[in-house]
Write a protein that holds these residues in place. Structure first.
Motif, short mmCIF file in Angstrom:
data_model
loop_
_atom_site.label_atom_id
_atom_site.label_comp_id
_atom_site.label_asym_id
_atom_site.label_seq_id
_atom_site.Cartn_x
_atom_site.Cartn_y
_atom_site.Cartn_z
N ILE A 191 11.73 24.69 -15.52
CA ILE A 191 13.02 25.47 -14.94
C ILE A 191 12.89 26.01 -13.73
CG2 ILE A 191 14.55 27.64 -15.49
CD1 ILE A 191 14.14 26.86 -18.46
N LEU A 192 11.56 26.67 -13.54
CA LEU A 192 11.12 27.45 -12.40
C LEU A 192 10.98 26.53 -11.32
CD1 LEU A 192 8.82 30.25 -13.97
CD2 LEU A 192 11.25 30.25 -13.57
N GLN A 193 10.33 25.33 -11.58
CA GLN A 193 9.77 24.42 -10.50
C GLN A 193 9.22 25.07 -9.17
OE1 GLN A 193 12.93 21.52 -9.52
NE2 GLN A 193 13.17 21.02 -11.69
N PRO A 194 8.16 25.66 -9.36
CA PRO A 194 7.49 26.51 -8.14
C PRO A 194 7.02 25.27 -7.19
CG PRO A 194 6.10 26.43 -10.03
CD PRO A 194 7.26 25.99 -10.48
N GLU A 195 6.66 25.63 -5.94
CA GLU A 195 6.24 24.95 -4.70
C GLU A 195 4.77 24.56 -5.08
OE1 GLU A 195 9.78 26.35 -3.66
OE2 GLU A 195 8.11 27.60 -4.16
N GLU A 196 4.01 25.56 -5.73
CA GLU A 196 2.71 25.31 -6.29
C GLU A 196 2.19 25.71 -7.20
OE1 GLU A 196 -0.07 26.33 -2.72
OE2 GLU A 196 1.61 26.42 -1.37
N LEU A 197 1.29 25.26 -8.15
CA LEU A 197 0.96 25.88 -9.37
C LEU A 197 -0.52 25.91 -9.49
CD1 LEU A 197 1.61 26.45 -12.31
CD2 LEU A 197 1.21 24.00 -12.79
N ALA A 198 -1.14 27.09 -9.96
CA ALA A 198 -2.55 27.13 -9.98
C ALA A 198 -2.82 27.41 -11.51
CB ALA A 198 -3.12 28.35 -8.86
N PRO A 199 -3.34 26.56 -12.19
CA PRO A 199 -3.78 26.68 -13.22
C PRO A 199 -5.17 27.07 -13.49
CG PRO A 199 -3.87 24.26 -13.24
CD PRO A 199 -3.26 25.16 -11.83
N MET A 200 -5.54 28.05 -14.63
CA MET A 200 -6.98 28.16 -14.54
C MET A 200 -7.40 28.46 -16.22
SD MET A 200 -6.89 31.98 -12.96
CE MET A 200 -5.72 31.46 -11.68
N ALA A 201 -8.50 28.22 -16.62
CA ALA A 201 -8.78 28.47 -17.80
C ALA A 201 -9.31 30.14 -18.04
CB ALA A 201 -10.46 27.77 -18.34
N LEU A 202 -9.03 30.52 -19.40
CA LEU A 202 -9.22 31.97 -19.47
C LEU A 202 -10.75 32.36 -19.44
CD1 LEU A 202 -7.99 34.82 -20.72
CD2 LEU A 202 -8.67 33.82 -23.01
N THR A 203 -10.99 33.56 -18.77
CA THR A 203 -12.08 34.04 -18.72
C THR A 203 -12.04 35.54 -19.15
OG1 THR A 203 -12.81 33.13 -16.47
CG2 THR A 203 -13.83 35.11 -17.11
N ILE A 204 -13.04 35.71 -20.15
CA ILE A 204 -13.00 37.22 -20.70
C ILE A 204 -13.74 38.03 -19.86
CG2 ILE A 204 -13.58 38.38 -22.94
CD1 ILE A 204 -11.40 36.29 -23.19
N GLN A 205 -12.99 38.98 -19.28
CA GLN A 205 -13.64 39.97 -18.31
C GLN A 205 -14.18 40.94 -19.14
OE1 GLN A 205 -13.74 39.27 -15.05
NE2 GLN A 205 -12.47 37.40 -15.16
N PRO A 206 -15.56 41.34 -18.79
CA PRO A 206 -16.13 42.56 -19.38
C PRO A 206 -15.17 43.87 -19.27
CG PRO A 206 -17.71 41.21 -18.39
CD PRO A 206 -16.41 40.75 -18.00
N GLY A 207 -15.17 44.50 -20.40
CA GLY A 207 -14.42 45.88 -20.31
C GLY A 207 -12.95 45.75 -20.36
N THR A 208 -12.32 44.81 -20.48
CA THR A 208 -11.03 44.71 -20.67
C THR A 208 -10.69 44.87 -22.09
OG1 THR A 208 -11.10 42.47 -20.91
CG2 THR A 208 -10.54 43.17 -18.60
N ILE A 209 -9.27 45.07 -22.38
CA ILE A 209 -8.69 45.06 -23.81
C ILE A 209 -8.81 43.84 -24.40
CG2 ILE A 209 -6.57 45.24 -24.86
CD1 ILE A 209 -5.71 47.33 -22.78
N LEU A 210 -8.60 42.70 -23.60
CA LEU A 210 -8.94 41.38 -24.39
C LEU A 210 -10.45 41.35 -24.75
CD1 LEU A 210 -7.61 38.59 -25.17
CD2 LEU A 210 -8.13 37.90 -22.86
#
Length: 291
Positions: A191-210
């Motif tokens: 639906i959005l059809q952006p001009e560019e897409l940057a997919p990345m794999a999840l990184t667990i950042q130390p100290g985050t809620i995640l």
């Protein structure tokens, strides 16, 4: 230059000069992100921004690309941002591209007329994090964004002629919601059809809620196989609109970069080969490096 705290820019903007315009992120509640945890959001003084622009002029004979940092710079009032853009283009008449970070809600809150003014003043492209199209995932990660708001923000950008690069995160739905995450994300991207897409794999950042949720078992990470299957599903089901695919983030399992739909079959061949042959698929967790 006067930079405060940790400084981030998209890997795609490696050759762009950075002008710190805001400090921190006005939202700063995403559970997976620690980019601006050390800063309270504020706007830099206009005179300080101008001094940095003038100093950059003394350092470079030619400067063609500038990226405005920190976080969602588009949250600034339009009049303020117009002054910054006008100063840049007056100081660097050779300037070809000015980009910045923005939330889709920032685009939604600006009127189309305001965005057109920013475009005319030199704003070329905004980088925005969608992360997921699944409303459940968006709620869980504290994104402060709904799919409907994302649609409204993108519609404003398209009406103003501002290019948008959207980032999404493979694995952000975790092990249990991997399928729902990627199906909803793909549907929303169509639906959005952006001009560019940057997919990345999840990184667990130390100290985050995640990171805390991972440690407690509340969030179970998607497996590397699931991450590859997410990318495969998305590539198979994106509609045939023209889009630059920046699938070459350092944490991705496969390095994919090129135009869609032209490179779709080639990308799928690489993903399918990885699914069959890459030993990482035998692991329970994809090991990635913090930003």
């Amino acid at each position: 230059m006067n930079y405060e705290g940790k400084v981030y820019r998209p890997w795609i903007e490696a050759d762009s000069f950075l002008i710190q315009t805001t400090l921190g992120c006005s939202h700063n509640k995403c559970t997976f992100c620690d980019m601006f945890r050390d800063k309270k959001f504020r706007i830099r003084d206009l005179d300080d921004i101008f001094r940095d622009i003038d100093e950059a002029r003394t350092c470079f004979r030619r400067l063609r690309s500038i990226f405005l940092i920190d976080g969602n710079v588009l949250a600034l009032k339009t009049d303020f941002l117009l002054k910054v853009l006008n100063k840049i283009t007056e100081t660097f008449p050779e300037m070809e591209k000015i980009s910045l970070y923005a939330g889709l809600n920032d685009l939604r809150r600006k009127s189309i007329d305001e965005l057109k003014q920013l475009k005319a003043a030199g704003l070329s492209k905004v980088y925005t994090g969608l992360e997921s199209g699944d409303p459940v995932v968006l709620e869980c990660i504290g994104k402060g964004l709904t799919p409907e708001q994302a649609k409204q923000g993108m519609a404003h950008a398209k009406s103003a002629g501002i290019e948008v690069l959207i980032s999404i995160i493979f694995g952000i739905g975790g092990k249990e919601r991997s399928r729902e995450h990627i199906v909803a994300t793909t549907e929303l991207l169509n639906i959005l059809q952006p001009e560019e897409l940057a997919p990345m794999a999840l990184t667990i950042q130390p100290g985050t809620i995640l990171a805390q949720q991972v440690a407690s078992g509340e969030f179970v990470q998607a497996t590397p196989m699931q991450i590859l299957e997410e990318e495969k599903y998305m590539l198979e089901n994106l509609e045939d609109f023209k889009m630059m695919y920046w699938g070459d983030h350092g944490n991705n399992i496969e390095t994919l970069r090129g135009m869609l739909p032209a490179y779709r079959d080639f990308f799928l061949q690489k993903i399918e080969y990885a699914i069959t042959n890459n030993p990482v698929t035998k692991k329970e967790v994809l090991l990635t490096s913090p930003w």
